[in-house]
Design a protein around this motif. Structure first.
Motif, short mmCIF file in Angstrom:
data_model
loop_
_atom_site.label_atom_id
_atom_site.label_comp_id
_atom_site.label_asym_id
_atom_site.label_seq_id
_atom_site.Cartn_x
_atom_site.Cartn_y
_atom_site.Cartn_z
N GLY A 201 0.81 -1.21 0.00
CA GLY A 201 0.00 0.00 0.00
C GLY A 201 0.84 1.26 0.00
O GLY A 201 0.35 2.35 0.29
N ASP A 202 2.12 1.14 -0.36
CA ASP A 202 3.02 2.29 -0.46
C ASP A 202 2.88 2.84 -1.88
O ASP A 202 3.75 2.68 -2.73
N TYR A 203 1.74 3.47 -2.12
CA TYR A 203 1.37 3.85 -3.48
C TYR A 203 2.24 4.96 -4.04
O TYR A 203 2.51 4.98 -5.24
N ARG A 204 2.69 5.85 -3.20
CA ARG A 204 3.59 6.91 -3.70
C ARG A 204 4.86 6.31 -4.26
O ARG A 204 5.32 6.67 -5.34
N GLY B 17 -1.35 -8.40 -11.30
CA GLY B 17 -2.20 -7.23 -11.43
C GLY B 17 -1.36 -6.05 -11.88
O GLY B 17 -0.13 -6.07 -11.77
N ASP B 18 -2.01 -5.04 -12.41
CA ASP B 18 -1.32 -3.85 -12.87
C ASP B 18 -1.19 -2.89 -11.69
O ASP B 18 -2.19 -2.30 -11.27
N GLU C 239 -4.12 0.18 -9.63
CA GLU C 239 -4.44 0.26 -8.20
C GLU C 239 -3.84 1.51 -7.57
O GLU C 239 -4.50 2.18 -6.77
N THR C 240 -2.63 1.86 -7.97
CA THR C 240 -1.96 3.02 -7.41
C THR C 240 -2.66 4.31 -7.82
O THR C 240 -2.88 5.20 -6.99
N GLU D 180 -1.98 13.20 -7.86
CA GLU D 180 -0.87 12.74 -7.01
C GLU D 180 -0.10 11.61 -7.68
O GLU D 180 1.13 11.55 -7.59
N PHE D 181 -0.81 10.71 -8.37
CA PHE D 181 -0.14 9.65 -9.10
C PHE D 181 0.80 10.24 -10.14
O PHE D 181 1.97 9.85 -10.23
#
Length: 168
Positions: free
Chosen positions: A93-96, A126-127, A131-132, A140-141
């Motif tokens: 869950g460390d999306y950054r 999964g891609d 999700e990110t 932000e992405f």
């Protein structure tokens, strides 16, 4: 041959069946001192363990692979670690960080011709981009992705090889 059998099991959706053959390949690469293939097999083993749900074991294998990749200091070794690190960051869950690593991955692909993630990897894991992007929101992405893309090759290596440092 053992690596190939392990990857075949992984591609067929049997991560648990991939672990033993890849472990055998790791043992052979250690015995003969082939660090490049040892790094590759450890990355594959980390990926198989991740898919099998053994996240801490996956981290342990990836830590060892990162050390070898740093010693090898080749774009291919760094790219292999980078992709698996991206999957673990996404899992955590460390999306950054995931977005930064995705940007860095494209940079490696464009600049050095390595680092391309085959489509079948998305079928298995999964891609992480989808999700990110959903977790961070588009702005932000994009900002984090651009930060990763702007990294120098040395900074990309540092980002990929530092698997324990959170980015926030």
């Amino acid at each position: 041959i053992w690596s190939g059998l392990g990857y075949l099991a992984l591609l067929r959706g049997n991560p648990s069946g991939a672990i033993e053959p890849i472990q055998r390949a790791v043992a052979i690469h250690r015995e003969v001192g082939d660090h490049a293939f040892l790094c590759e097999s450890l990355v594959g083993l980390a990926a198989a363990q991740l898919v099998a749900g053994n996240v801490e074991v996956a981290r342990r294998h990836l830590r060892e692979a990162t050390g070898i990749a740093a010693e090898l200091n080749t774009a291919m070794a760094q790219a292999m670690v980078l992709h698996t690190r991206t999957l673990i960051a996404n899992h955590d869950g460390d999306y950054r960080r995931t977005a930064r690593l995705l940007g860095a991955s494209l940079r490696l692909t464009e600049e050095l011709g390595v680092g391309f993630v085959p489509v079948f990897v998305f079928d298995l894991f999964g891609d992480p981009g989808e999700e990110t992007r959903a977790a961070l929101g588009n702005d932000e992405f994009e900002a984090a992705w651009k930060e990763g893309y702007a990294l120098t090759l040395d900074e990309i290596a540092d980002e990929a090889l530092d698997i324990d440092r959170p980015t926030g």
